[in-house]
Scaffold this motif. Structure first.
Motif, PDB file in Angstrom:
ATOM      1  N   LEU A   1       0.801  -1.225   0.000  1.00 52.81           N
ATOM      2  CA  LEU A   1       0.000   0.000   0.000  1.00 52.81           C
ATOM      3  C   LEU A   1       0.832   1.273   0.000  1.00 52.81           C
ATOM      4  O   LEU A   1       0.267   2.368  -0.035  1.00 52.81           O
ATOM      5  CB  LEU A   1      -0.925   0.010   1.227  1.00 52.81           C
ATOM      6  N   SER A   2       2.144   1.154   0.064  1.00 48.43           N
ATOM      7  CA  SER A   2       2.982   2.348   0.086  1.00 48.43           C
ATOM      8  C   SER A   2       2.684   3.216  -1.144  1.00 48.43           C
ATOM      9  O   SER A   2       2.755   2.760  -2.279  1.00 48.43           O
ATOM     10  CB  SER A   2       4.458   1.951   0.097  1.00 48.43           C
ATOM     11  N   GLY A   3       2.313   4.472  -0.890  1.00 48.34           N
ATOM     12  CA  GLY A   3       1.972   5.380  -1.979  1.00 48.34           C
ATOM     13  C   GLY A   3       0.524   5.308  -2.423  1.00 48.34           C
ATOM     14  O   GLY A   3       0.111   6.044  -3.330  1.00 48.34           O
ATOM     15  N   PHE A   4      -0.285   4.457  -1.784  1.00 46.19           N
ATOM     16  CA  PHE A   4      -1.685   4.307  -2.203  1.00 46.19           C
ATOM     17  C   PHE A   4      -2.484   5.582  -1.920  1.00 46.19           C
ATOM     18  O   PHE A   4      -2.428   6.149  -0.837  1.00 46.19           O
ATOM     19  CB  PHE A   4      -2.334   3.135  -1.468  1.00 46.19           C
ATOM     20  N   TYR A   5      -3.249   6.012  -2.922  1.00 47.87           N
ATOM     21  CA  TYR A   5      -4.129   7.179  -2.783  1.00 47.87           C
ATOM     22  C   TYR A   5      -5.284   7.035  -3.766  1.00 47.87           C
ATOM     23  O   TYR A   5      -5.097   6.588  -4.898  1.00 47.87           O
ATOM     24  CB  TYR A   5      -3.371   8.476  -3.076  1.00 47.87           C
ATOM     25  N   SER A   6      -6.472   7.400  -3.305  1.00 48.52           N
ATOM     26  CA  SER A   6      -7.634   7.372  -4.189  1.00 48.52           C
ATOM     27  C   SER A   6      -8.642   8.409  -3.703  1.00 48.52           C
ATOM     28  O   SER A   6      -8.690   8.730  -2.509  1.00 48.52           O
ATOM     29  CB  SER A   6      -8.278   5.979  -4.192  1.00 48.52           C
ATOM     30  N   SER A   7      -9.431   8.930  -4.609  1.00 48.82           N
ATOM     31  CA  SER A   7     -10.467   9.891  -4.227  1.00 48.82           C
ATOM     32  C   SER A   7     -11.695   9.671  -5.094  1.00 48.82           C
ATOM     33  O   SER A   7     -11.610   9.125  -6.197  1.00 48.82           O
ATOM     34  CB  SER A   7      -9.963  11.328  -4.377  1.00 48.82           C
ATOM     35  N   GLY A   8     -12.842  10.096  -4.583  1.00 45.78           N
ATOM     36  CA  GLY A   8     -14.073   9.940  -5.347  1.00 45.78           C
ATOM     37  C   GLY A   8     -15.293  10.199  -4.490  1.00 45.78           C
ATOM     38  O   GLY A   8     -15.197  10.572  -3.313  1.00 45.78           O
ATOM     39  N   TRP A   9     -16.452   9.965  -5.083  1.00 49.18           N
ATOM     40  CA  TRP A   9     -17.729  10.221  -4.417  1.00 49.18           C
ATOM     41  C   TRP A   9     -18.317   8.955  -3.807  1.00 49.18           C
ATOM     42  O   TRP A   9     -19.420   8.994  -3.251  1.00 49.18           O
ATOM     43  CB  TRP A   9     -18.725  10.797  -5.431  1.00 49.18           C
ATOM     44  N   GLN A  10     -17.592   7.855  -3.893  1.00 49.40           N
ATOM     45  CA  GLN A  10     -18.159   6.568  -3.496  1.00 49.40           C
ATOM     46  C   GLN A  10     -17.946   6.209  -2.029  1.00 49.40           C
ATOM     47  O   GLN A  10     -18.442   5.187  -1.569  1.00 49.40           O
ATOM     48  CB  GLN A  10     -17.563   5.445  -4.368  1.00 49.40           C
ATOM     49  N   TYR A  11     -17.218   7.031  -1.277  1.00 45.75           N
ATOM     50  CA  TYR A  11     -16.845   6.638   0.081  1.00 45.75           C
ATOM     51  C   TYR A  11     -17.773   7.179   1.177  1.00 45.75           C
ATOM     52  O   TYR A  11     -17.730   6.693   2.304  1.00 45.75           O
ATOM     53  CB  TYR A  11     -15.417   7.099   0.388  1.00 45.75           C
ATOM     54  N   LEU A  12     -18.590   8.187   0.865  1.00 48.87           N
ATOM     55  CA  LEU A  12     -19.452   8.811   1.874  1.00 48.87           C
ATOM     56  C   LEU A  12     -20.910   8.812   1.418  1.00 48.87           C
ATOM     57  O   LEU A  12     -21.199   8.805   0.224  1.00 48.87           O
ATOM     58  CB  LEU A  12     -19.012  10.254   2.148  1.00 48.87           C
ATOM     59  N   ASP A  13     -21.813   8.863   2.403  1.00 44.83           N
ATOM     60  CA  ASP A  13     -23.241   8.931   2.090  1.00 44.83           C
ATOM     61  C   ASP A  13     -23.969   9.582   3.265  1.00 44.83           C
ATOM     62  O   ASP A  13     -23.437   9.676   4.373  1.00 44.83           O
ATOM     63  CB  ASP A  13     -23.789   7.523   1.837  1.00 44.83           C
ATOM     64  N   ASN A  14     -25.185  10.051   2.998  1.00 42.79           N
ATOM     65  CA  ASN A  14     -26.053  10.626   4.037  1.00 42.79           C
ATOM     66  C   ASN A  14     -25.370  11.750   4.821  1.00 42.79           C
ATOM     67  O   ASN A  14     -25.434  11.797   6.056  1.00 42.79           O
ATOM     68  CB  ASN A  14     -26.525   9.533   5.005  1.00 42.79           C
ATOM     69  N   CYS A  15     -24.720  12.661   4.127  1.00 38.58           N
ATOM     70  CA  CYS A  15     -24.034  13.768   4.790  1.00 38.58           C
ATOM     71  C   CYS A  15     -25.040  14.829   5.247  1.00 38.58           C
ATOM     72  O   CYS A  15     -25.962  15.187   4.504  1.00 38.58           O
ATOM     73  CB  CYS A  15     -23.017  14.406   3.844  1.00 38.58           C
ATOM     74  N   VAL A  16     -24.861  15.307   6.465  1.00 39.20           N
ATOM     75  CA  VAL A  16     -25.698  16.386   6.999  1.00 39.20           C
ATOM     76  C   VAL A  16     -24.783  17.462   7.564  1.00 39.20           C
ATOM     77  O   VAL A  16     -23.679  17.183   8.030  1.00 39.20           O
ATOM     78  CB  VAL A  16     -26.657  15.878   8.098  1.00 39.20           C
ATOM     79  N   ALA A  17     -25.254  18.709   7.533  1.00 36.41           N
ATOM     80  CA  ALA A  17     -24.427  19.838   7.947  1.00 36.41           C
ATOM     81  C   ALA A  17     -24.166  19.816   9.447  1.00 36.41           C
ATOM     82  O   ALA A  17     -25.048  19.519  10.246  1.00 36.41           O
ATOM     83  CB  ALA A  17     -25.100  21.142   7.552  1.00 36.41           C
ATOM     84  N   THR A  18     -22.928  20.143   9.817  1.00 35.46           N
ATOM     85  CA  THR A  18     -22.580  20.350  11.226  1.00 35.46           C
ATOM     86  C   THR A  18     -22.211  21.812  11.465  1.00 35.46           C
ATOM     87  O   THR A  18     -21.708  22.170  12.523  1.00 35.46           O
ATOM     88  CB  THR A  18     -21.398  19.454  11.630  1.00 35.46           C
ATOM     89  N   GLY A  19     -22.434  22.631  10.454  1.00 41.64           N
ATOM     90  CA  GLY A  19     -22.145  24.056  10.529  1.00 41.64           C
ATOM     91  C   GLY A  19     -23.037  24.806   9.563  1.00 41.64           C
ATOM     92  O   GLY A  19     -23.971  24.238   8.986  1.00 41.64           O
ATOM     93  N   PRO A  20     -22.779  26.083   9.357  1.00 39.49           N
ATOM     94  CA  PRO A  20     -23.655  26.909   8.521  1.00 39.49           C
ATOM     95  C   PRO A  20     -23.649  26.540   7.043  1.00 39.49           C
ATOM     96  O   PRO A  20     -24.584  26.869   6.325  1.00 39.49           O
ATOM     97  CB  PRO A  20     -23.103  28.329   8.733  1.00 39.49           C
ATOM     98  N   LEU A  21     -22.599  25.858   6.572  1.00 37.38           N
ATOM     99  CA  LEU A  21     -22.559  25.469   5.164  1.00 37.38           C
ATOM    100  C   LEU A  21     -23.337  24.174   4.970  1.00 37.38           C
ATOM    101  O   LEU A  21     -23.115  23.193   5.676  1.00 37.38           O
ATOM    102  CB  LEU A  21     -21.112  25.286   4.702  1.00 37.38           C
ATOM    103  N   VAL A  22     -24.244  24.168   4.027  1.00 33.84           N
ATOM    104  CA  VAL A  22     -25.070  22.989   3.775  1.00 33.84           C
ATOM    105  C   VAL A  22     -24.425  22.152   2.672  1.00 33.84           C
ATOM    106  O   VAL A  22     -24.336  22.592   1.527  1.00 33.84           O
ATOM    107  CB  VAL A  22     -26.500  23.383   3.354  1.00 33.84           C
ATOM    108  N   PRO A  23     -23.948  20.937   2.993  1.00 36.32           N
ATOM    109  CA  PRO A  23     -23.280  20.112   1.981  1.00 36.32           C
ATOM    110  C   PRO A  23     -24.283  19.297   1.170  1.00 36.32           C
ATOM    111  O   PRO A  23     -25.468  19.220   1.501  1.00 36.32           O
ATOM    112  CB  PRO A  23     -22.419  19.180   2.840  1.00 36.32           C
ATOM    113  N   ASN A  24     -23.798  18.704   0.113  1.00 38.71           N
ATOM    114  CA  ASN A  24     -24.601  17.730  -0.609  1.00 38.71           C
ATOM    115  C   ASN A  24     -24.755  16.481   0.251  1.00 38.71           C
ATOM    116  O   ASN A  24     -24.004  16.263   1.207  1.00 38.71           O
ATOM    117  CB  ASN A  24     -23.929  17.355  -1.936  1.00 38.71           C
ATOM    118  N   LYS A  25     -25.711  15.650  -0.106  1.00 38.65           N
ATOM    119  CA  LYS A  25     -25.903  14.404   0.633  1.00 38.65           C
ATOM    120  C   LYS A  25     -24.667  13.519   0.512  1.00 38.65           C
ATOM    121  O   LYS A  25     -24.318  12.783   1.435  1.00 38.65           O
ATOM    122  CB  LYS A  25     -27.131  13.668   0.097  1.00 38.65           C
TER     123      LYS A  25
END
Length: 252
Positions: A52-76
């Motif tokens: 795994l040395s050097g492993f990195y990945s990003s995308g929209w598949q890792y989170l769901d059902n997001c709700v705001a914890t501050g004044p900025l309203v995020p996407n789900k």
């Protein structure tokens, strides 16, 4: 009467405006780098972190059902990134704004499936490279034989030790010794020399997949658990004794 009603409405409106909004709380990051979402397997004869040395990945598949914890309203669903830390031997997840922006459900099953596949592919690629290199060495050896330049190698010698083709225990022990050496200071060995010794031991037993696997297990065990961990063990006596005991007890 109208004046009283106006005052009542004014107070009511003012009260609504001044009423503070309560946001849901999110669990803080486990580390400034993010949430710990995966820890590679580490055992006596296997350590997946090296893949795994050097492993990195990003995308929209890792989170769901997001709700705001501050004044900025995020996407789900928010975009997140996952990254392996060589120092901590874990995979961290983080996202823009972090817990102060949103609380999200982490899709651990998706992350695990992706990383497990990454490790499996990396392991298979390493095995294929080792096999290809051994085949190439055998081809070159065959060429030398045709030209009368050499015989099949039946022993490997380094560091005052000799491993013979018919003696798998010594080869396993040498693989453990080799993997246990530090990458700097004393006792140390260059990465190139360490790899060369490891491949020489594999080549010595290239006709026995089981023996090659034992050598690989011993080397990986020492690399993970003994190398660069005991700065006071300047003569490698402790590390050597660990390898001796592991081989004697049949754990390597």
């Amino acid at each position: 009467m109208n004046k009283i009603i106006a005052i009542f409405i004014s107070v009511l409106i003012s009260g609504c405006v001044l009423e503070p909004r309560v946001y849901p709380k999110a669990k803080p990051y486990d580390n400034p780098e993010g949430y710990v979402v995966y820890k590679p397997y580490a055992g006596y004869q296997r350590w997946d972190g090296r893949y795994l040395s050097g492993f990195y990945s990003s995308g929209w598949q890792y989170l769901d059902n997001c709700v705001a914890t501050g004044p900025l309203v995020p996407n789900k669903i928010l975009q997140a990134s996952i990254r392996y830390s060589d120092k901590d031997d874990v995979v961290y997840l983080n996202y823009a704004g972090g817990p102060s922006r949103a609380r999200c459900d982490i899709k651990y099953d998706v992350i695990k499936a992706e990383i497990d596949k990454y490790i499996s592919d990396a392991s298979a690629a390493e095995t294929a490279r080792n096999i290809a290199e051994i085949k190439e060495e055998k081809r070159q050896e065959a060429e030398r034989k045709k030209k009368g330049l050499g015989e099949k190698v039946n022993k490997v010698e380094f560091g005052g030790f000799v491993a013979a083709r018919e003696d798998i225990l010594t080869s396993v022990l040498l693989a453990c010794y080799t993997g246990s050496l530090d990458s700097g200071g004393w006792p140390s060995i260059s990465t190139q020399e360490r790899t060369s010794r490891y491949k020489a031991l594999l080549s010595l037993h290239d006709d026995s997949p089981a023996s090659m696997q034992r050598i690989t297990n011993a080397y990986n065990f020492a690399l993970k658990n003994l190398s660069d961990r005991y700065p006071l063990d300047t003569m490698a006596k402790y590390r050597g004794s660990v390898c001796d005991q592991m081989v004697m007890k049949g754990k390597l």
